[in-house]
Design a protein around this motif. Sequence first.
Motif, PDB file in Angstrom:
ATOM      1  N   LEU A  86     -39.700  25.954 -21.207  1.00  0.00           N
ATOM      2  CA  LEU A  86     -39.211  26.005 -19.831  1.00  0.00           C
ATOM      3  C   LEU A  86     -38.488  27.314 -19.552  1.00  0.00           C
ATOM      4  O   LEU A  86     -38.677  27.948 -18.516  1.00  0.00           O
ATOM      5  N   ILE A  87     -37.644  27.723 -20.491  1.00  0.00           N
ATOM      6  CA  ILE A  87     -36.824  28.922 -20.311  1.00  0.00           C
ATOM      7  C   ILE A  87     -37.685  30.177 -20.235  1.00  0.00           C
ATOM      8  O   ILE A  87     -37.382  31.108 -19.483  1.00  0.00           O
ATOM      9  N   SER A  88     -38.784  30.202 -20.998  1.00  0.00           N
ATOM     10  CA  SER A  88     -39.593  31.427 -21.087  1.00  0.00           C
ATOM     11  C   SER A  88     -40.214  31.830 -19.760  1.00  0.00           C
ATOM     12  O   SER A  88     -40.616  32.980 -19.591  1.00  0.00           O
ATOM     13  N   GLY A  89     -40.316  30.915 -18.802  1.00  0.00           N
ATOM     14  CA  GLY A  89     -40.900  31.250 -17.516  1.00  0.00           C
ATOM     15  C   GLY A  89     -39.932  31.835 -16.519  1.00  0.00           C
ATOM     16  O   GLY A  89     -40.323  32.198 -15.404  1.00  0.00           O
ATOM     17  N   LEU A  90     -38.655  31.929 -16.872  1.00  0.00           N
ATOM     18  CA  LEU A  90     -37.625  32.408 -15.945  1.00  0.00           C
ATOM     19  C   LEU A  90     -37.338  33.875 -16.228  1.00  0.00           C
ATOM     20  O   LEU A  90     -36.831  34.224 -17.289  1.00  0.00           O
ATOM     21  N   ALA A  91     -37.678  34.738 -15.280  1.00  0.00           N
ATOM     22  CA  ALA A  91     -37.529  36.181 -15.513  1.00  0.00           C
ATOM     23  C   ALA A  91     -37.029  36.905 -14.280  1.00  0.00           C
ATOM     24  O   ALA A  91     -37.284  38.081 -14.109  1.00  0.00           O
TER      25      ALA A  91
ATOM     26  N   GLY B 255     -30.178  29.913 -11.211  1.00  0.00           N
ATOM     27  CA  GLY B 255     -29.701  28.538 -11.043  1.00  0.00           C
ATOM     28  C   GLY B 255     -30.537  27.554 -11.834  1.00  0.00           C
ATOM     29  O   GLY B 255     -29.998  26.617 -12.452  1.00  0.00           O
ATOM     30  N   VAL B 256     -31.863  27.761 -11.836  1.00  0.00           N
ATOM     31  CA  VAL B 256     -32.756  26.909 -12.627  1.00  0.00           C
ATOM     32  C   VAL B 256     -32.444  27.076 -14.108  1.00  0.00           C
ATOM     33  O   VAL B 256     -32.366  26.102 -14.866  1.00  0.00           O
ATOM     34  N   GLY B 257     -32.241  28.324 -14.525  1.00  0.00           N
ATOM     35  CA  GLY B 257     -31.923  28.585 -15.929  1.00  0.00           C
ATOM     36  C   GLY B 257     -30.619  27.943 -16.356  1.00  0.00           C
ATOM     37  O   GLY B 257     -30.508  27.400 -17.463  1.00  0.00           O
TER      38      GLY B 257
ATOM     39  N   GLU C 277     -45.129  30.512 -14.440  1.00  0.00           N
ATOM     40  CA  GLU C 277     -45.287  29.436 -13.458  1.00  0.00           C
ATOM     41  C   GLU C 277     -44.261  28.348 -13.780  1.00  0.00           C
ATOM     42  O   GLU C 277     -44.590  27.221 -14.157  1.00  0.00           O
ATOM     43  N   TRP C 278     -42.993  28.725 -13.641  1.00  0.00           N
ATOM     44  CA  TRP C 278     -41.897  27.860 -14.063  1.00  0.00           C
ATOM     45  C   TRP C 278     -41.862  26.555 -13.264  1.00  0.00           C
ATOM     46  O   TRP C 278     -41.451  25.510 -13.792  1.00  0.00           O
ATOM     47  N   ASP C 279     -42.295  26.595 -11.994  1.00  0.00           N
ATOM     48  CA  ASP C 279     -42.265  25.387 -11.171  1.00  0.00           C
ATOM     49  C   ASP C 279     -43.232  24.330 -11.698  1.00  0.00           C
ATOM     50  O   ASP C 279     -42.893  23.133 -11.740  1.00  0.00           O
ATOM     51  N   LYS C 280     -44.421  24.760 -12.146  1.00  0.00           N
ATOM     52  CA  LYS C 280     -45.373  23.815 -12.724  1.00  0.00           C
ATOM     53  C   LYS C 280     -44.868  23.276 -14.060  1.00  0.00           C
ATOM     54  O   LYS C 280     -45.082  22.102 -14.385  1.00  0.00           O
TER      55      LYS C 280
END
Length: 565
Positions: free
Chosen positions: A213-218, A224-226, A187-190
């Motif tokens: 923060l990084i761990s939620g990006l998959a 772009g967020v990463g 839930e990277w947005d939260k």
Amino acid sequence: MLINFRSILAELSVSPQTLLSTKRLHAVITRTHLSSDPFYATRVVQRYAMSNGLAYARRLFDETPRRSVFLWNSIIRAYARAGDFDEAFSMFGQMVRSEIRPDNFTYACLTRACCDRADLGRLKIVQGGAVVSGLGWDSICSSALVTAYSRLGHVDEASRVFYAMPESDQDLVMWNSMISGYGHLCEWDKGLKLFSEMRSLGRLPDGYTLVGLISGLADMSLIGVGQSIHGLCLKSCLDSDAYVGAALVSMYARCTCMDSACKVFGGLSQPDLVAWSALVMGYCLCGDGEKALLVFRKLTIECRMVDRVLISSVLVAIAQLANVRPGKEIHGFVLRHGLESDIMVSSAFVDMYSKCGFLDEGMHIFEHMSDRNIITYNSIILGLGLHGLASQAFQLFEEILRIGVYPDQCTFSALLCACCHAGLIEDGKQIFRRMEDEFCLQPGTKHYVYMVKLLGAAGELEEAFNFVQSLPQPVDPGVWGALLSCCEMCGNSTMAGIIAQQLFQMEPEKGAYRVMLSKTYASDGRWSDVKKLRDEIIDGRQKRIPGLSWIGCSGNQIDNKLSTC
């Protein structure tokens, strides 16, 4: 006697925490008649716990007549640290029945024990006990609760505890626990929203914050967020931190951006095993098993230690290559290092041997495993299915249900694969229905692809086409691609043209679809359409990347080739 006090205090502070040195210190305290003092007893119990002398710690505790809250906390923590959670809670029960009242450290220790044991029910009981004792909103208790709930994936519970606290008590550890909790749930947005809130309050992030923060990006769509978080790491001068660097490599690898992953990896002065494993897994996700093997070979040349995760990742790469020779070499490596009993490694070997065409080897490992989980069963069911042994795959599925192992999405993917290879249309339809109706599992792209292949191979193209159109939109290109492949096999150029137009819109740069369509047109004698498609491929400059061989590379050659990756 004062000299003894001072010498003992000095000994407690500076002596190494080994079992032998702790026994010697215990003997000194006993000779000076201080063993009955709860202060010295507490320190010795702590040292016994740190040096794996739990039995000695318990004996000293039982022999101490006056027990302080600190001594109780020490013995409870000693049992929790040793993984004996039942005895830790038993000691807590004795403490409650005594005249000693538990403090915030007692509840924090029990909370961490519940987290380590993944015991959500008992965690809530501990929280209730803390609240009844008037310690429910204590900063130490609350911090432990936030961390425990976050790690167990119950971020909503963690959030309730977190926001019930005064802002002054919300330390960086708690913020990081919350952000990491959202990250583990993807839930990277939260997590980003909480991060923005944290910064607006003037709290400075550290490496653990950014890793959370990084761990939620998959997913590739989140690259772009990463990259933005990577930029923040650079501005905060945290990119050189080994922990942050490994997380960045993992993030880029999960998003299959291997150029960026290699650049970050190359900037690490001493990349740890997590970073190495991330590179291997990233190349596996990209379908580039040769480079994954190359990274593993470089790692072993440098005589670095490897773990079960890395070995399992390399075996995935070997399975992709269907080349059993390096798999046998790694099998020998595993036997030499005593890792063959690990369930993750054994399951990976079952999968690798099956996919390389050596099903008997895979079955041999499977039959001699002392412990099996659903991953193990999935590996052998898939192997049996790939070799056309659908009936044996179904028997193992029934065995899973009989022994109480709950199947997952991968189980049904393996069963549908078995149906495809054996041409069992009705069995495949039944399995697909059972997955949703009986086991309440949501089908994914792989399941849809297998159903399309199953129907298409039987010549039921209309039913397959209607099946794809009935799926939740948008349909993954892989599903349409499977249907296009079936049209090529059946020589249905009309339907192939309709499906290809869908794929051209979804992935216009991919030349494989035009090649498949041109073959279908050629089998139908539509040569003008074939020429038109091939002209489009040439005009679009859609070329195939030539293959590379890594066999027989030296250490320097590996470095040179990795630098071009």
